[in-house]
Design a protein around this motif. Structure first.
Motif, mmCIF file in Angstrom:
data_model
loop_
_atom_site.group_PDB
_atom_site.id
_atom_site.type_symbol
_atom_site.label_atom_id
_atom_site.label_comp_id
_atom_site.label_asym_id
_atom_site.label_seq_id
_atom_site.Cartn_x
_atom_site.Cartn_y
_atom_site.Cartn_z
ATOM 1 N N ARG A 1 17.994 -33.820 -77.378
ATOM 2 C CA ARG A 1 16.926 -33.011 -77.991
ATOM 3 C C ARG A 1 15.809 -32.511 -77.209
ATOM 4 O O ARG A 1 15.251 -31.623 -76.881
ATOM 5 C CB ARG A 1 16.237 -33.970 -79.093
ATOM 6 C CG ARG A 1 16.740 -33.919 -80.558
ATOM 7 C CD ARG A 1 15.692 -34.559 -81.578
ATOM 8 N NE ARG A 1 15.101 -35.591 -81.310
ATOM 9 C CZ ARG A 1 15.605 -36.639 -81.887
ATOM 10 N NH1 ARG A 1 16.539 -36.670 -83.037
ATOM 11 N NH2 ARG A 1 15.053 -37.910 -81.940
ATOM 12 N N GLN A 2 15.515 -33.683 -76.122
ATOM 13 C CA GLN A 2 14.440 -33.442 -75.176
ATOM 14 C C GLN A 2 15.074 -32.385 -74.092
ATOM 15 O O GLN A 2 14.323 -31.381 -73.687
ATOM 16 C CB GLN A 2 14.148 -34.763 -74.449
ATOM 17 C CG GLN A 2 13.151 -35.768 -75.199
ATOM 18 C CD GLN A 2 11.838 -35.072 -75.452
ATOM 19 O OE1 GLN A 2 11.157 -34.693 -74.784
ATOM 20 N NE2 GLN A 2 11.545 -35.370 -76.857
ATOM 21 N N ARG B 1 17.259 -29.750 -74.720
ATOM 22 C CA ARG B 1 17.027 -28.580 -75.238
ATOM 23 C C ARG B 1 15.561 -28.092 -75.385
ATOM 24 O O ARG B 1 15.624 -27.001 -75.260
ATOM 25 C CB ARG B 1 17.790 -28.666 -76.782
ATOM 26 C CG ARG B 1 19.267 -28.804 -76.865
ATOM 27 C CD ARG B 1 19.697 -28.682 -78.099
ATOM 28 N NE ARG B 1 19.314 -29.599 -79.145
ATOM 29 C CZ ARG B 1 19.862 -30.709 -79.467
ATOM 30 N NH1 ARG B 1 20.861 -30.916 -78.910
ATOM 31 N NH2 ARG B 1 19.531 -31.394 -80.491
ATOM 32 N N LYS B 2 14.742 -28.976 -75.798
ATOM 33 C CA LYS B 2 13.337 -28.559 -75.581
ATOM 34 C C LYS B 2 12.810 -27.980 -74.323
ATOM 35 O O LYS B 2 11.933 -27.060 -74.208
ATOM 36 C CB LYS B 2 12.511 -29.626 -76.246
ATOM 37 C CG LYS B 2 11.139 -29.215 -76.375
ATOM 38 C CD LYS B 2 10.241 -30.386 -76.960
ATOM 39 C CE LYS B 2 9.738 -31.579 -76.245
ATOM 40 N NZ LYS B 2 8.745 -32.466 -76.786
ATOM 41 N N ASP C 1 7.630 -37.154 -71.246
ATOM 42 C CA ASP C 1 6.976 -36.742 -72.343
ATOM 43 C C ASP C 1 5.389 -36.608 -72.444
ATOM 44 O O ASP C 1 4.955 -36.251 -73.293
ATOM 45 C CB ASP C 1 7.528 -36.887 -73.799
ATOM 46 C CG ASP C 1 7.826 -38.436 -74.175
ATOM 47 O OD1 ASP C 1 7.666 -39.023 -72.897
ATOM 48 O OD2 ASP C 1 7.886 -38.706 -75.013
#
Length: 199
Positions: free
Chosen positions: A69-70, A72-73, A186
């Motif tokens: 997910r990270q 892709r973000k 993040d």
């Protein structure tokens, strides 16, 4: 001028996902960085953590969802199960320590190229050839891969002790001389805001 102690391991997928954003933030605010690679497998048990393989299945399952997910973000490619992981992080860490001492190259590029070699390029970052390639690509003498091994080992161990004393418990971890610390790629946005005086 603010100073950032950057604690990390060359085995960390989250340090890979940080890219070179730390360097961009430091440049924006005129902050300096000391790169402090450490033995994360020694840090975990000393600060209440566990190696990924020893974590509860629920935590491992979440990690397997969160990393893609990270990535892709951030629009970064990531191999969740690289061919050469885990591997011996010491040789690449010693090279980073030697490069920082020698100067003359791009530290952010060096660190990211080593992490990218592991998490994207399917290369073993414990191998001298891989380390030399990363050093050269970042503008350093590739012979640094073979020099300063004793002092590198001493600094590597000292970084671990310094991390424990600074309440560091994971990677990547950013400790500012203001007394504020930030855990995880993040939280780089929060570090940016802090250095801007907004957080």
């Amino acid at each position: 001028m603010a100073h950032i102690d950057y604690y990390f391991t060359t085995l960390s997928p989250y340090a890979y996902l940080a890219g070179e954003r730390l360097e961009e933030i430091a440049d924006r605010h005129g902050a300096s960085i000391t790169y402090r690679p450490l033995d994360i497998m020694q840090l975990f048990p000393r600060t209440g953590g566990q190696a990924p393989k020893d974590r509860h299945p629920s935590r491992r399952a979440y990690r397997d969802q969160e990393l893609p997910r990270q990535a892709r973000k951030l629009e970064m490619a990531l191999n969740l199960q690289p061919a050469h992981w885990p591997t011996n992080a010491a040789p690449s860490s010693y090279a980073i320590i030697a490069a920082q001492e020698a100067g003359g190259g791009d530290m952010g590029k060096l660190v990211h190229s080593i992490l990218r070699a592991c998490w994207l390029e399917e290369r073993d970052i414990a191998e001298d050839e891989v380390i030399r390639d990363c050093l050269q690509a970042a503008g350093f003498d590739p012979a640094l891969a073979d020099s300063g091994l004793l002092s590198g080992a001493e600094t590597y161990a000292a970084n671990l002790e310094r991390a424990v004393a600074a309440n560091v418990f994971g990677a990547p971890f950013y400790v500012v001389d203001t007394g504020q610390s930030f855990w995880g790629q993040d939280r780089l946005g929060d570090l940016d805001l802090h250095l801007a005086g907004k957080l």
